[in-house]
Design a protein around this motif. Structure first.
Motif, PDB file in Angstrom:
ATOM      1  N   LYS A  48      -5.058   8.448  -9.217  1.00  0.00           N
ATOM      2  CA  LYS A  48      -3.842   8.614  -8.436  1.00  0.00           C
ATOM      3  C   LYS A  48      -2.842   7.519  -8.798  1.00  0.00           C
TER       4      LYS A  48
ATOM      5  N   ASN B  21       1.521   4.714  -5.421  1.00  0.00           N
ATOM      6  CA  ASN B  21       2.050   5.154  -4.130  1.00  0.00           C
ATOM      7  C   ASN B  21       1.069   6.066  -3.408  1.00  0.00           C
ATOM      8  N   GLN B  22       0.467   6.995  -4.130  1.00  0.00           N
ATOM      9  CA  GLN B  22      -0.518   7.895  -3.518  1.00  0.00           C
ATOM     10  C   GLN B  22      -1.732   7.123  -3.022  1.00  0.00           C
TER      11      GLN B  22
ATOM     12  N   ASP C  97      -0.833   5.179   0.114  1.00  0.00           N
ATOM     13  CA  ASP C  97      -0.721   6.096   1.254  1.00  0.00           C
ATOM     14  C   ASP C  97      -2.096   6.520   1.750  1.00  0.00           C
ATOM     15  N   ASP C  98      -2.999   6.844   0.829  1.00  0.00           N
ATOM     16  CA  ASP C  98      -4.353   7.221   1.221  1.00  0.00           C
ATOM     17  C   ASP C  98      -5.064   6.081   1.940  1.00  0.00           C
TER      18      ASP C  98
END
Length: 95
Positions: free
Chosen positions: A54, A57-58, A61-62
């Motif tokens: 990923k 940013n992903q 966020d996770d």
């Protein structure tokens, strides 16, 4: 060996002369191991982030969502336990 040569020797030289050595403390054994562990941890974390499937940013966020979910779970669990204890009822560990 004369007296002047003995005066110039330090403790380790004198102990080595009679076949002994100073006792090593536990910190002398543990600190290098902890340093190597910390370095391996940092390298592993860096490689894990480098090869993560990923984007940054992903991934952030996770992680943020998981941490928020964990905080909510703990708050709910602690709130239920405190409510049950204040009412004098038994605390259920199966829920």
């Amino acid at each position: 060996m004369n007296l002047n040569a003995l005066k110039k020797m330090d403790k380790d030289d004198l102990l080595n002369l009679i076949g002994l050595e100073t006792r090593r403390s536990a910190t002398e054994d543990v600190l290098p191991v902890l340093g190597a562990f910390a370095a391996g941890l940092l390298v592993g974390a860096g490689l894990g982030l480098l090869f993560a499937p990923k984007t940054g940013n992903q991934l952030r966020d996770d992680l943020r969502n998981r941490l928020q979910g964990g905080q909510d779970y703990l708050a709910n669990t602690l709130g239920r336990n405190e409510g049950a204890q204040s009412q004098g009822g038994p605390v259920s560990r199966t829920s």
